[in-house]
Design a protein around this motif. Structure first.
Motif, PDB file in Angstrom:
ATOM      1  N   TYR A 192       1.085  -0.880  -0.038  1.00 22.29           N
ATOM      2  CA  TYR A 192       0.460   0.260   0.050  1.00 22.29           C
ATOM      3  C   TYR A 192       1.255   1.094   0.107  1.00 22.29           C
ATOM      4  CZ  TYR A 192      -3.859   2.959   1.029  1.00 22.29           C
ATOM      5  OH  TYR A 192      -4.458   3.861   1.741  1.00 22.29           O
TER       6      TYR A 192
ATOM      7  N   PRO B 224       0.187   4.777   0.053  1.00 20.11           N
ATOM      8  CA  PRO B 224      -0.328   5.883   0.725  1.00 20.11           C
ATOM      9  C   PRO B 224       0.592   5.858   1.789  1.00 20.11           C
ATOM     10  CG  PRO B 224      -1.832   5.328  -0.647  1.00 20.11           C
ATOM     11  CD  PRO B 224      -0.539   4.191  -1.086  1.00 20.11           C
TER      12      PRO B 224
ATOM     13  N   PHE C  98      -3.781   9.109   5.122  1.00 15.27           N
ATOM     14  CA  PHE C  98      -4.903   9.945   4.049  1.00 15.27           C
ATOM     15  C   PHE C  98      -6.034  10.812   5.137  1.00 15.27           C
ATOM     16  CE2 PHE C  98      -5.612   6.295   6.849  1.00 15.27           C
ATOM     17  CZ  PHE C  98      -7.054   6.737   7.629  1.00 15.27           C
TER      18      PHE C  98
ATOM     19  N   TYR D  59      -9.267  12.339   6.904  1.00 12.12           N
ATOM     20  CA  TYR D  59     -10.652  11.747   6.761  1.00 12.12           C
ATOM     21  C   TYR D  59     -11.409  12.405   8.040  1.00 12.12           C
ATOM     22  CZ  TYR D  59     -13.446   7.904   9.653  1.00 12.12           C
ATOM     23  OH  TYR D  59     -14.975   7.630  10.188  1.00 12.12           O
TER      24      TYR D  59
ATOM     25  N   GLU E 168      -4.686   0.249  -4.613  1.00 16.86           N
ATOM     26  CA  GLU E 168      -4.573   1.215  -3.782  1.00 16.86           C
ATOM     27  C   GLU E 168      -6.524   2.091  -3.284  1.00 16.86           C
ATOM     28  OE1 GLU E 168      -2.924   5.390  -4.399  1.00 16.86           O
ATOM     29  OE2 GLU E 168      -2.043   4.134  -4.768  1.00 16.86           O
ATOM     30  N   GLU E 169      -6.798   1.951  -4.788  1.00 14.92           N
ATOM     31  CA  GLU E 169      -7.868   2.688  -3.989  1.00 14.92           C
ATOM     32  C   GLU E 169      -9.088   1.685  -3.262  1.00 14.92           C
ATOM     33  OE1 GLU E 169     -12.051   3.850  -7.129  1.00 14.92           O
ATOM     34  OE2 GLU E 169      -9.894   4.014  -7.947  1.00 14.92           O
TER      35      GLU E 169
ATOM     36  N   THR F 183      -7.244   1.497   0.872  1.00 15.56           N
ATOM     37  CA  THR F 183      -7.914   2.942   1.126  1.00 15.56           C
ATOM     38  C   THR F 183      -9.540   2.584   1.267  1.00 15.56           C
ATOM     39  OG1 THR F 183      -6.573   3.942  -0.595  1.00 15.56           O
ATOM     40  CG2 THR F 183      -8.442   5.200   1.179  1.00 15.56           C
ATOM     41  N   SER F 184     -10.956   2.536   0.692  1.00 17.99           N
ATOM     42  CA  SER F 184     -11.981   2.331   1.233  1.00 17.99           C
ATOM     43  C   SER F 184     -11.729   1.162   2.370  1.00 17.99           C
ATOM     44  CB  SER F 184     -12.827   1.697   0.109  1.00 17.99           C
ATOM     45  OG  SER F 184     -12.857   0.819  -0.946  1.00 17.99           O
TER      46      SER F 184
END
Length: 174
Positions: free
Chosen positions: A22, A24, A27, A29, A113-114, A117-118
């Motif tokens: 992963y 990143p 992030f 939030y 990655e998407e 992240t979710s």
């Protein structure tokens, strides 16, 4: 990172395991920026689950730097993600009555990655505490009460007694 799953969707009984880093390091939030530390690559197993369908099972571990909800001290919170998701090929999605929108699937490719992240956002800790008995901060001066008492007057009178207090103040001789 995009992973092509054409072979999984088209070959009956096909299985494949991938170790996916992963990328990143942070992030956003709920208006805060969270830093990700001690990441272990996600280990994901893809299995054909029928014509145009695949089953994705896996997990990932990392530590999240987040502020304590009471005293705002930054603490490391260990997080372990375990997920299981059914994926559909573009042909299978077009044949379904209710189209389940999978924003992380682009044709036959999975945007890891998407997706990860979710999953992180879905599994964010509800309450972060530096310790179970965290005392928080003083409402008047902002001092961290875990480091000691600040000396502020914290007496809050009972609002039900306000009427009696008014009676005493009226009959008070000066």
């Amino acid at each position: 990172m995009l992973i092509n799953l054409t072979d999984i969707f088209t070959s009956e009984g096909k299985e494949r395991t991938e170790s996916i880093p992963y990328e990143p390091n942070n992030f956003s939030y709920m208006g805060g920026l969270y830093i990700i530390r001690d990441k272990v690559p996600a280990l994901i197993r893809f299995t054909n689950a029928g014509k145009g369908r695949a089953l994705m099972k896996g997990g990932m571990r990392f530590a999240l730097e987040a502020p304590c909800d009471r005293c705002l001290k930054v603490v490391k919170v260990p997080v372990e993600l375990i997920f299981e998701q059914e994926l559909f090929s573009p042909e299978a999605v077009s044949q379904m009555e209710e189209q389940d929108q999978q924003g992380f699937m682009h044709e036959y490719e999975l945007d890891t990655e998407e997706f990860l992240t979710s999953e992180i956002l879905l599994n964010m800790p509800v309450k972060v505490l530096c310790k179970p008995d965290c005392k928080g901060i003083c409402k008047k001066c902002g001092h961290n009460l875990n480091e000691g008492d600040c000396g502020c007057d914290t007496f809050v009178p009972d609002p039900r007694m306000a009427a009696i207090k008014d009676i005493f103040n009226e009959n008070k001789e000066v």
